[in-house]
Enzyme design. Sequence first.
Site, short mmCIF file in Angstrom:
data_model
loop_
_atom_site.label_atom_id
_atom_site.label_comp_id
_atom_site.label_asym_id
_atom_site.label_seq_id
_atom_site.Cartn_x
_atom_site.Cartn_y
_atom_site.Cartn_z
N HIS A 72 6.92 -4.82 -1.40
CA HIS A 72 5.86 -3.84 -1.72
C HIS A 72 6.13 -2.47 -1.05
CE1 HIS A 72 3.21 -6.96 -3.40
NE2 HIS A 72 3.42 -7.69 -2.33
O1 RIB Z 1 -0.43 -5.80 -0.38
C1 RIB Z 1 0.83 -5.52 0.18
C2 RIB Z 1 0.66 -4.74 1.46
O2 RIB Z 1 -0.07 -5.50 2.41
C3 RIB Z 1 2.00 -4.43 2.16
O3 RIB Z 1 1.87 -3.23 2.87
C4 RIB Z 1 2.17 -5.58 3.11
O4 RIB Z 1 2.96 -5.23 4.25
C5 RIB Z 1 0.75 -5.79 3.54
O5 RIB Z 1 0.47 -4.85 4.58
#
Ligand code: RIB
Length: 311
Positions: free
Chosen positions: A239
Amino acid sequence: MPLPILIDTDMGVDDAIAITLALLSEQLSVEALVSVGGNVPLLQATRNVGRLLRALRIDPRPLVGVGLDQHGDTLTDARHVFGKDGLGETDWPALESFEPVPYTKAYRAAIERFPGELVVVCIGPLTNLAELHHRDPGLLKQVKRIVIMGGAVWCKGNVQDSAEFNFHRDPAAAETILSAGRPITLVPLDLTNFLQLDESHLARLAACDHPATKFLASVLDWPMRTGAGDSAPRRFIVHDAAAIGCLLWPELFRSAQLAVKVLTEGPARGKCQPVVRRDVNRQPLSVLTTVGAADFLENMFEVLCSQRFVV
Ligand code: RIB
Ligand code: CA
């Protein structure tokens, strides 16, 4: 001239990949790393920043700031996804003589050094940024752009059907920043869900003899084996790397101009709602909608492994 950035991070495994990508990219200059509670408690997130910098042997090191945590008995963290330490339950040592400064000092130093040029990249809950906005709105006006990994605009969330982790952890902070009228690029799950590593990527990291690839291969092992959270077994969603990649390879992304609000209470707290009514006075964001995933991952591995693969 590399683009100066400050990364605000809750230091899980995908944060580590994103920060490593930024540190190894010649087009970016990481001026500061600021910790925030989220995937793991604030103290562990701060410790993980030091562990990453030591493992990668980064010298000179960026300024490190320690931020805020969130409080409340209904909060979820992500230790079931990234391991109890947030970095795949590995034994990477802490950084000695590590003295982070308060996050306000780190933000102020980076902004005042690059007024109108600094890009803030938030890859955790927006708690620090919202508090900074409340304390000194003028400071944020000197930030060129804010890139935020967070939210699920049209797709299902990953904490519950309606909410993505970063926005769910601190919905009030997300609503404060998304309504602040600053130039924002939003990088939501709608796009990041398509950026998935598989075994072949792990093998490529393991094939490189580089401090960064050794570190990333090791912190990825546990989450890839367990496949907890929003990844399928033996897959891992990067992500946060998308929030760095959109600065490096903008040509791989498509975006839409969309005003967005975040629900701050009730069962759907953290839900990201597009604002389509004309009578609502809210500045649109640049919401990234699609990415060329194969090209993105190939570009990322060329940087991480500091070499072009003969494929
Ligand atoms: O939903 C994904 C996010 O939430 C990313 O930043 C992961 O590291 C968590 O923090
Ligand atoms: Ca994160």
